[in-house]
Scaffold this active site. Structure first.
Site, mmCIF file in Angstrom:
data_model
loop_
_atom_site.group_PDB
_atom_site.id
_atom_site.type_symbol
_atom_site.label_atom_id
_atom_site.label_comp_id
_atom_site.label_asym_id
_atom_site.label_seq_id
_atom_site.Cartn_x
_atom_site.Cartn_y
_atom_site.Cartn_z
ATOM 1 C CG ASP A 171 -4.278 5.477 -2.454
ATOM 2 O OD1 ASP A 171 -3.738 5.917 -1.590
ATOM 3 O OD2 ASP A 171 -4.891 4.537 -2.616
ATOM 4 C CG ASN A 172 -0.371 6.323 -0.371
ATOM 5 O OD1 ASN A 172 -0.802 7.004 0.451
ATOM 6 N ND2 ASN A 172 -0.284 4.815 -0.471
ATOM 7 C CG HIS A 187 -3.564 2.924 5.590
ATOM 8 N ND1 HIS A 187 -4.705 3.235 5.756
ATOM 9 C CD2 HIS A 187 -3.488 3.014 4.118
ATOM 10 C CE1 HIS A 187 -5.352 3.635 4.790
ATOM 11 N NE2 HIS A 187 -4.636 3.467 3.908
ATOM 12 C CG ASN A 189 -5.627 8.383 0.197
ATOM 13 O OD1 ASN A 189 -4.561 8.005 0.089
ATOM 14 N ND2 ASN A 189 -6.738 7.727 -0.132
ATOM 15 C CG ASN A 248 -5.247 7.192 3.654
ATOM 16 O OD1 ASN A 248 -4.163 7.093 2.995
ATOM 17 N ND2 ASN A 248 -6.248 6.753 2.990
ATOM 18 C CG HIS A 307 -5.940 1.329 10.178
ATOM 19 N ND1 HIS A 307 -6.389 2.462 10.464
ATOM 20 C CD2 HIS A 307 -5.482 1.238 8.944
ATOM 21 C CE1 HIS A 307 -6.040 3.384 9.642
ATOM 22 N NE2 HIS A 307 -5.203 2.598 8.549
ATOM 23 C CD GLU A 324 -2.112 2.319 1.090
ATOM 24 O OE1 GLU A 324 -2.720 3.137 0.624
ATOM 25 O OE2 GLU A 324 -1.187 2.682 2.002
#
Length: 354
Positions: free
Chosen positions: A268-269, A114, A223, A167, A133, A53
């Site tokens: 996203d990232n 994450h 994010n 996140n 998480h 991720e």
């Protein structure tokens, strides 16, 4: 008369739901198909089967990779396996990944990593900060990296009432970091409703031992987050709004928005190319395929490069795009001396020589 009022209200409610549904499907690019852009010298990374991720590469070329994320609403191919942190040395001719051992005393069974970020102290000690998480809660774990032992020593768990639905994270000092909150609600149903109605209640937080505060808000779903090479600007991806916010960082850690770069894909990232200052964005070209997973029609992957992000007209190009036949659900891309790593939320990871 009463029946007429009821029918009127019912009709208005259905019309609102219909309008919201159409708007939501447009926001998540439900009808978009991917045009392939694939560098020739790429291959899947052996040993990464349950996502990658987030990726953070040290100046030395050592890459940390977070894997095994279990995220509500996302596919999960290994639901009973805890998450891991892998290491990859990009200086090697044929780099391979190695799982890092985590010190005793840390609850490895509930590890659900994450976003990640590294920090190098004045004495060159490397610290890895991990958004975790456990049991679907949100914490930030601080590890010290022991390179010779290929291990992580757990130092501290950070929890705070504002650090909910975290996140991603970018660390700027010892226990000083910005973090994104991608949902306002922590309840799964309410979080989905929040996303559907586009409430724009998510935010960026600043954390230090002395102060925790909201420094930017009004995002659809904040994010990925990263920092410019000169540490003057913070870049924030708003995945559902399909844009990147350029924020100026002040001495008191507050952020002021300078500009928003609108894109046609769900971002996203974010990472920064250390050689050029370019932004690399791991993106979801069609998030509907991500939310409603079908192995016969999987979600695709897309990586964008944004050059001269502070200029009036940043240059945006596609580094990689695939319809899911090779790589599904890209979430991050990071580069080191012409070597590109692309990670995913739940699938595999790709290594390319540019």
């Amino acid at each position: 008369m009463g029946k007429l009022v009821v029918l009127t209200l019912l009709g208005a409610g259905l019309a609102l739901i219909g309008e919201r549904l159409v708007a939501f499907r447009q926001r998540i690019n439900a009808y978009r198909e991917v045009e392939p852009v694939e560098p020739q010298n790429c291959h899947l990374i052996e040993g990464l089967e349950n996502g990658a991720e987030d990726i953070d590469i040290l100046p030395s070329g050592l890459a940390f990779i977070s894997t095994g994320l279990k995220y509500p609403g996302m596919p999960d191919f290994a639901p009973d396996e805890p998450g891991q942190i892998f290491l990859m040395d990009l200086n090697e001719q044929n780099p391979r990944v190695q799982s890092l051992n985590i010190s005793d005393g840390f609850d490895r069974a509930s590890f659900n990593p994450h976003g990640i970020s590294t920090f190098i102290d004045k004495d060159q000690t490397v610290y890895l900060y991990v958004v975790n998480h456990p049991h679907m809660d949100s914490t930030v774990e601080i590890f010290k990296f022991e390179e010779q032992q290929h291990s992580l020593v757990h130092l501290k768990t950070i929890k705070h009432k504002l650090l909910k639905s975290v996140n991603d994270i970018v660390v700027l000092g010892a226990e000083q970091f910005y973090a994104t909150r991608d949902h306002y609600f922590t309840n799964f149903f309410l979080a989905q409703l929040e996303m559907f109605l586009d409430l724009c209640w998510t935010s960026v937080l600043f954390y230090s031992p002395r102060e925790v505060k909201v420094v930017a808000k009004g995002f659809s779903s904040a994010n990925g987050i990263t920092v410019s090479p000169d540490k003057k600007y913070i870049y924030v991806a708003d995945v559902l709004a399909k844009n990147i916010h350029v924020m100026e960082k002040h001495d008191n850690w507050d952020l002021t928005q300078l500009k928003v770069i609108q894109l046609s894909t769900l971002v996203d990232n974010l990472t920064v190319d250390p050689d050029t200052g370019d932004i690399l964005a791991g993106c979801h070209p069609n998030a509907n395929k991500l939310l409603i997973y079908n192995p016969e029609d999987p979600p695709g992957s897309e990586v964008l490069r944004i050059r001269n992000i502070l200029s009036e007209k940043p240059e945006i190009s596609t580094e990689y795009a695939n319809n899911g036949s090779v790589l599904q659900g890209s979430s991050v891309a990071s580069v080191y001396q012409g070597k590109l790593l692309i990670g995913t939320v739940f699938h595999k990871a790709l290594y390319c020589v540019l």
